[in-house]
Design an enzyme around this catalytic site. Sequence first.
Site, PDB file in Angstrom:
ATOM      1  CE1 TYR A   1      -3.466   2.521   1.053  1.00 18.05           C
ATOM      2  CE2 TYR A   1      -1.936   3.419   2.774  1.00 18.05           C
ATOM      3  CZ  TYR A   1      -3.196   3.674   2.120  1.00 18.05           C
ATOM      4  OH  TYR A   1      -3.808   4.753   2.195  1.00 18.05           O
TER       5      TYR A   1
ATOM      6  CB  ALA B   1       5.158   0.268  -2.350  1.00 20.68           C
TER       7      ALA B   1
ATOM      8  CE  LYS C   1      -2.976   6.002  -0.625  1.00 24.01           C
ATOM      9  NZ  LYS C   1      -4.000   6.605  -1.541  1.00 24.01           N
TER      10      LYS C   1
ATOM     11  CB  ILE D   1      -8.587   9.696   8.689  1.00 22.31           C
ATOM     12  CG1 ILE D   1      -7.311  10.343   8.290  1.00 22.31           C
ATOM     13  CG2 ILE D   1      -9.806  10.512   9.039  1.00 22.31           C
ATOM     14  CD1 ILE D   1      -7.052  11.433   8.840  1.00 22.31           C
TER      15      ILE D   1
HETATM   16  P1  NAP Z   1     -13.331   4.876   2.424  1.00 22.01           P
HETATM   17  O1  NAP Z   1     -13.980   5.724   3.662  1.00 22.01           O
HETATM   18  O2  NAP Z   1     -13.180   3.231   2.705  1.00 22.01           O
HETATM   19  O3  NAP Z   1     -14.069   5.337   1.161  1.00 22.01           O
HETATM   20  C1  NAP Z   1     -13.401   4.810   0.053  1.00 22.01           C
HETATM   21  C2  NAP Z   1     -14.172   5.554  -1.187  1.00 22.01           C
HETATM   22  O4  NAP Z   1     -13.499   5.308  -2.505  1.00 22.01           O
HETATM   23  C3  NAP Z   1     -15.540   5.356  -1.390  1.00 22.01           C
HETATM   24  O5  NAP Z   1     -16.264   6.411  -1.893  1.00 22.01           O
HETATM   25  C4  NAP Z   1     -15.534   3.936  -2.497  1.00 22.01           C
HETATM   26  O6  NAP Z   1     -16.839   3.959  -2.986  1.00 22.01           O
HETATM   27  C5  NAP Z   1     -14.109   4.615  -3.240  1.00 22.01           C
HETATM   28  N1  NAP Z   1     -13.628   3.284  -3.879  1.00 22.01           N
HETATM   29  C6  NAP Z   1     -13.332   2.325  -3.330  1.00 22.01           C
HETATM   30  N2  NAP Z   1     -12.493   1.527  -4.078  1.00 22.01           N
HETATM   31  C7  NAP Z   1     -12.986   2.009  -5.436  1.00 22.01           C
HETATM   32  C8  NAP Z   1     -12.430   1.489  -6.663  1.00 22.01           C
HETATM   33  N3  NAP Z   1     -11.903   0.476  -7.002  1.00 22.01           N
HETATM   34  N4  NAP Z   1     -12.785   2.717  -7.914  1.00 22.01           N
HETATM   35  C9  NAP Z   1     -13.401   3.645  -7.351  1.00 22.01           C
HETATM   36  N5  NAP Z   1     -13.678   4.229  -6.046  1.00 22.01           N
HETATM   37  C10 NAP Z   1     -13.341   3.389  -5.227  1.00 22.01           C
HETATM   38  O7  NAP Z   1     -11.713   5.254   2.449  1.00 22.01           O
HETATM   39  P2  NAP Z   1     -11.051   6.585   2.928  1.00 22.01           P
HETATM   40  O8  NAP Z   1     -10.462   6.353   4.298  1.00 22.01           O
HETATM   41  O9  NAP Z   1     -12.059   7.899   2.544  1.00 22.01           O
HETATM   42  O10 NAP Z   1      -9.984   6.852   1.969  1.00 22.01           O
HETATM   43  C11 NAP Z   1      -9.778   7.731   0.932  1.00 22.01           C
HETATM   44  C12 NAP Z   1      -8.279   7.937   0.443  1.00 22.01           C
HETATM   45  O11 NAP Z   1      -7.609   8.145   1.584  1.00 22.01           O
HETATM   46  C13 NAP Z   1      -7.515   6.510   0.009  1.00 22.01           C
HETATM   47  O12 NAP Z   1      -6.983   6.928  -1.050  1.00 22.01           O
HETATM   48  C14 NAP Z   1      -6.792   6.101   1.297  1.00 22.01           C
HETATM   49  O13 NAP Z   1      -5.712   5.207   0.710  1.00 22.01           O
HETATM   50  C15 NAP Z   1      -6.378   7.489   1.812  1.00 22.01           C
HETATM   51  N6  NAP Z   1      -6.124   7.521   3.194  1.00 22.01           N
HETATM   52  C16 NAP Z   1      -7.028   7.242   4.139  1.00 22.01           C
HETATM   53  C17 NAP Z   1      -6.530   7.028   5.403  1.00 22.01           C
HETATM   54  C18 NAP Z   1      -7.443   6.650   6.643  1.00 22.01           C
HETATM   55  O14 NAP Z   1      -6.820   6.428   7.763  1.00 22.01           O
HETATM   56  N7  NAP Z   1      -8.635   6.573   6.365  1.00 22.01           N
HETATM   57  C19 NAP Z   1      -5.157   7.558   5.706  1.00 22.01           C
HETATM   58  C20 NAP Z   1      -4.291   7.705   4.648  1.00 22.01           C
HETATM   59  C21 NAP Z   1      -4.821   7.911   3.368  1.00 22.01           C
HETATM   60  P3  NAP Z   1     -17.899   2.899  -3.000  1.00 22.01           P
HETATM   61  O15 NAP Z   1     -18.370   3.266  -1.588  1.00 22.01           O
HETATM   62  O16 NAP Z   1     -18.956   3.436  -3.813  1.00 22.01           O
HETATM   63  O17 NAP Z   1     -17.453   1.727  -3.092  1.00 22.01           O
END
Ligand code: NAP
Length: 253
Positions: free
Chosen positions: A158, A160, A162, A191
């Site tokens: 993951y 790598a 990013k 988060i």
């Molecule tokens: P989340 O709550 O799981 O939401 C994921 C979102 O992405 C949902 O809208 C989902 O749509 C969509 N999605 C998932 N797989 C997809 C795909 N193959 N194609 C298109 N859309 C897709 O995740 P989040 O925490 O908001 O994460 C958002 C971003 O922040 C990600 O890139 C993650 O790596 C990054 N991030 C998160 C954290 C954390 O702690 N939460 C920390 C650092 C970075 P559906 O609901 O319609 O499936």
Amino acid sequence: MADTKIAVITGASRGLGRSMALHLAAQGVDIVGTFHSDKEEAAKVAQQIEGQGRRVAMLQLDVGESARFSDFASDLSSVLQSEFGQDHFDFLVNNAGIGIYASVTDTTEEQFDELMQVQLKGPFFLTQKLLPLMADGGRILNVSSGLARFTIPGYAAYAAAKGGVEVLTRYLAKELGPRGITVNTVAPGVIETDFGGGVVRDNPDMNQQLAATIPLGRVGLPDDVGGAVALLLSEGGRWVNGERIEVSGGQNI
Ligand code: NAP
């Protein structure tokens, strides 16, 4: 560029993307969000944005299926014309993503390939396909992770991917400069979202352990990131370019 800006945000149906969409709408930005599987959640977000008096469209997109990005660009072009009366959009936020937790020893090639498809190849080629629809002077934000700076076992593939996103950001910033487009990385720390099965939000022990790594004494909330994205995409953010901005409350400094 038109007076009212339009932001395209991938993964706007839940978590960080939803918060970004709502904060940007509150700032007067119209929204094209994407969802992957959950049309109902996407419709709820659209309703909230309409409630804020902004125009909104929600489109289906799988960021792991790059072969369909040209079709998505055509759909987006039609929606920009029909719903917004515009040929171009202004901001692209490459946010959608998944997490897979596995040590290097246990990571399968399938898991590795899926992470690279969704987290790195997706943003690379989606940006490529959408650039003709983007206004000169626009802005791109690529969402990375604190895990590309600090190291927590179980996230090698993951992180790598990013790390690749962060390098891509710098190359895009250099190549798109002549069009006046800025490109930055936003790197959230931990988060509380559905991410990784919602474990940070739902497991109190893990939540507390992670909170202890953050000077502010708690893990992040979606609005902590949504607000930062709105800040970067405000007029005052126009000279920030090629940077990695971590939004982690100072996690593991
Ligand atoms: P989340 O709550 O799981 O939401 C994921 C979102 O992405 C949902 O809208 C989902 O749509 C969509 N999605 C998932 N797989 C997809 C795909 N193959 N194609 C298109 N859309 C897709 O995740 P989040 O925490 O908001 O994460 C958002 C971003 O922040 C990600 O890139 C993650 O790596 C990054 N991030 C998160 C954290 C954390 O702690 N939460 C920390 C650092 C970075 P559906 O609901 O319609 O499936």
